[in-house]
Scaffold this motif. Structure first.
Motif, PDB file in Angstrom:
ATOM      1  N   LEU A   1      71.617  -8.782  41.910  1.00  0.00           N
ATOM      2  CA  LEU A   1      71.399  -7.732  41.013  1.00  0.00           C
ATOM      3  C   LEU A   1      72.949  -7.209  40.735  1.00  0.00           C
ATOM      4  O   LEU A   1      73.798  -7.445  41.391  1.00  0.00           O
ATOM      5  CB  LEU A   1      70.703  -6.655  41.521  1.00  0.00           C
ATOM      6  CG  LEU A   1      69.184  -6.840  41.798  1.00  0.00           C
ATOM      7  CD1 LEU A   1      68.827  -5.449  42.597  1.00  0.00           C
ATOM      8  CD2 LEU A   1      68.595  -7.195  40.614  1.00  0.00           C
ATOM      9  N   HIS A   2      73.143  -6.551  39.523  1.00  0.00           N
ATOM     10  CA  HIS A   2      74.054  -5.831  38.941  1.00  0.00           C
ATOM     11  C   HIS A   2      74.031  -4.426  39.231  1.00  0.00           C
ATOM     12  O   HIS A   2      73.166  -4.021  38.832  1.00  0.00           O
ATOM     13  CB  HIS A   2      74.542  -6.150  37.480  1.00  0.00           C
ATOM     14  CG  HIS A   2      74.986  -7.567  37.231  1.00  0.00           C
ATOM     15  ND1 HIS A   2      74.184  -8.561  37.170  1.00  0.00           N
ATOM     16  CD2 HIS A   2      76.110  -8.035  36.827  1.00  0.00           C
ATOM     17  CE1 HIS A   2      74.650  -9.779  36.896  1.00  0.00           C
ATOM     18  NE2 HIS A   2      75.783  -9.426  36.686  1.00  0.00           N
ATOM     19  N   TYR A   3      74.863  -3.824  39.775  1.00  0.00           N
ATOM     20  CA  TYR A   3      74.952  -2.469  40.075  1.00  0.00           C
ATOM     21  C   TYR A   3      76.112  -1.699  39.337  1.00  0.00           C
ATOM     22  O   TYR A   3      77.352  -1.951  39.807  1.00  0.00           O
ATOM     23  CB  TYR A   3      75.239  -2.055  41.712  1.00  0.00           C
ATOM     24  CG  TYR A   3      73.904  -2.884  42.631  1.00  0.00           C
ATOM     25  CD1 TYR A   3      72.968  -1.692  42.950  1.00  0.00           C
ATOM     26  CD2 TYR A   3      73.844  -3.746  43.124  1.00  0.00           C
ATOM     27  CE1 TYR A   3      71.830  -2.182  44.015  1.00  0.00           C
ATOM     28  CE2 TYR A   3      72.708  -4.418  43.729  1.00  0.00           C
ATOM     29  CZ  TYR A   3      71.927  -3.600  44.233  1.00  0.00           C
ATOM     30  OH  TYR A   3      70.797  -3.931  44.928  1.00  0.00           O
ATOM     31  N   ARG A   4      75.910  -0.959  38.043  1.00  0.00           N
ATOM     32  CA  ARG A   4      76.946  -0.456  37.701  1.00  0.00           C
ATOM     33  C   ARG A   4      77.185   1.036  37.945  1.00  0.00           C
ATOM     34  O   ARG A   4      76.287   1.832  37.420  1.00  0.00           O
ATOM     35  CB  ARG A   4      76.479  -0.598  36.107  1.00  0.00           C
ATOM     36  CG  ARG A   4      77.636  -0.306  35.224  1.00  0.00           C
ATOM     37  CD  ARG A   4      77.421  -0.716  33.784  1.00  0.00           C
ATOM     38  NE  ARG A   4      78.263   0.026  32.917  1.00  0.00           N
ATOM     39  CZ  ARG A   4      78.359  -0.313  31.789  1.00  0.00           C
ATOM     40  NH1 ARG A   4      77.790  -1.381  31.177  1.00  0.00           N
ATOM     41  NH2 ARG A   4      79.283   0.054  31.135  1.00  0.00           N
ATOM     42  N   PHE A   5      78.386   1.244  38.607  1.00  0.00           N
ATOM     43  CA  PHE A   5      78.586   2.506  39.196  1.00  0.00           C
ATOM     44  C   PHE A   5      79.675   3.408  38.386  1.00  0.00           C
ATOM     45  O   PHE A   5      80.618   2.579  37.714  1.00  0.00           O
ATOM     46  CB  PHE A   5      79.160   2.368  40.539  1.00  0.00           C
ATOM     47  CG  PHE A   5      78.212   1.768  41.522  1.00  0.00           C
ATOM     48  CD1 PHE A   5      77.365   2.822  42.266  1.00  0.00           C
ATOM     49  CD2 PHE A   5      78.183   0.629  41.630  1.00  0.00           C
ATOM     50  CE1 PHE A   5      76.721   2.446  43.440  1.00  0.00           C
ATOM     51  CE2 PHE A   5      77.390   0.044  42.770  1.00  0.00           C
ATOM     52  CZ  PHE A   5      76.698   0.929  43.500  1.00  0.00           C
ATOM     53  N   ARG A   6      79.309   4.565  38.078  1.00  0.00           N
ATOM     54  CA  ARG A   6      80.544   5.477  37.495  1.00  0.00           C
ATOM     55  C   ARG A   6      80.739   6.285  38.404  1.00  0.00           C
ATOM     56  O   ARG A   6      79.864   7.228  38.986  1.00  0.00           O
ATOM     57  CB  ARG A   6      80.141   6.025  36.037  1.00  0.00           C
ATOM     58  CG  ARG A   6      81.382   6.965  35.524  1.00  0.00           C
ATOM     59  CD  ARG A   6      80.867   7.454  34.155  1.00  0.00           C
ATOM     60  NE  ARG A   6      79.694   8.014  34.028  1.00  0.00           N
ATOM     61  CZ  ARG A   6      79.689   9.432  34.355  1.00  0.00           C
ATOM     62  NH1 ARG A   6      80.781   9.885  35.033  1.00  0.00           N
ATOM     63  NH2 ARG A   6      78.496  10.033  34.349  1.00  0.00           N
ATOM     64  N   LEU A   7      82.010   6.415  38.942  1.00  0.00           N
ATOM     65  CA  LEU A   7      82.316   7.488  39.851  1.00  0.00           C
ATOM     66  C   LEU A   7      83.254   8.704  39.451  1.00  0.00           C
ATOM     67  O   LEU A   7      83.897   8.680  38.325  1.00  0.00           O
ATOM     68  CB  LEU A   7      83.639   6.810  41.030  1.00  0.00           C
ATOM     69  CG  LEU A   7      82.916   5.504  41.676  1.00  0.00           C
ATOM     70  CD1 LEU A   7      84.184   4.671  42.418  1.00  0.00           C
ATOM     71  CD2 LEU A   7      81.562   5.651  42.351  1.00  0.00           C
TER      72      LEU A   7
END
Length: 109
Positions: free
Chosen positions: A91-97
């Motif tokens: 899976l791809h986990y696309r995080f914005r911090l």
């Protein structure tokens, strides 16, 4: 083999026990948004409910193996293995911090 070094809130997200939605919620900002399996969960209460439901349905582990930065996001690829149809899956986990916490997370194949 090289060790993958993740930003602290992302490392905490993957280290949190899936059976403990409270610990997972501490990785997110109060107004965070999660998108997973065609659903959107906004705010900490919705995120905790999403995690509780996922851990009630399935037992799984995630092994992050790649990290790239793209357009203000941190994208982690992880192999998820467990008792769900199609296991294992990458899976791809696309995080914005924001300010040391996860402000948004999108999970996709």
């Amino acid at each position: 083999m090289r060790t993958l070094i993740l930003p602290e809130p992302i490392a905490a997200y993957f280290a949190a026990d899936q059976q403990n939605p409270e610990a997972l919620a501490r990785c997110f900002t109060p107004q965070a948004v999660v998108k997973d399996e065609g659903h959107t969960y906004a705010g900490l209460e919705a995120i905790k409910a999403w995690m509780a439901a996922a851990s009630a349905r399935y037992s799984y582990t995630t092994e992050p193996f790649a990290l790239v930065k793209e357009e203000g996001f941190q994208v982690v690829r992880g192999r998820v293995s467990g008792n769900f149809p199609g296991s294992p899956v990458d899976l791809h986990y696309r995080f914005r911090l924001e300010r040391g916490l996860i402000a948004s997370l999108e999970i996709a194949v």
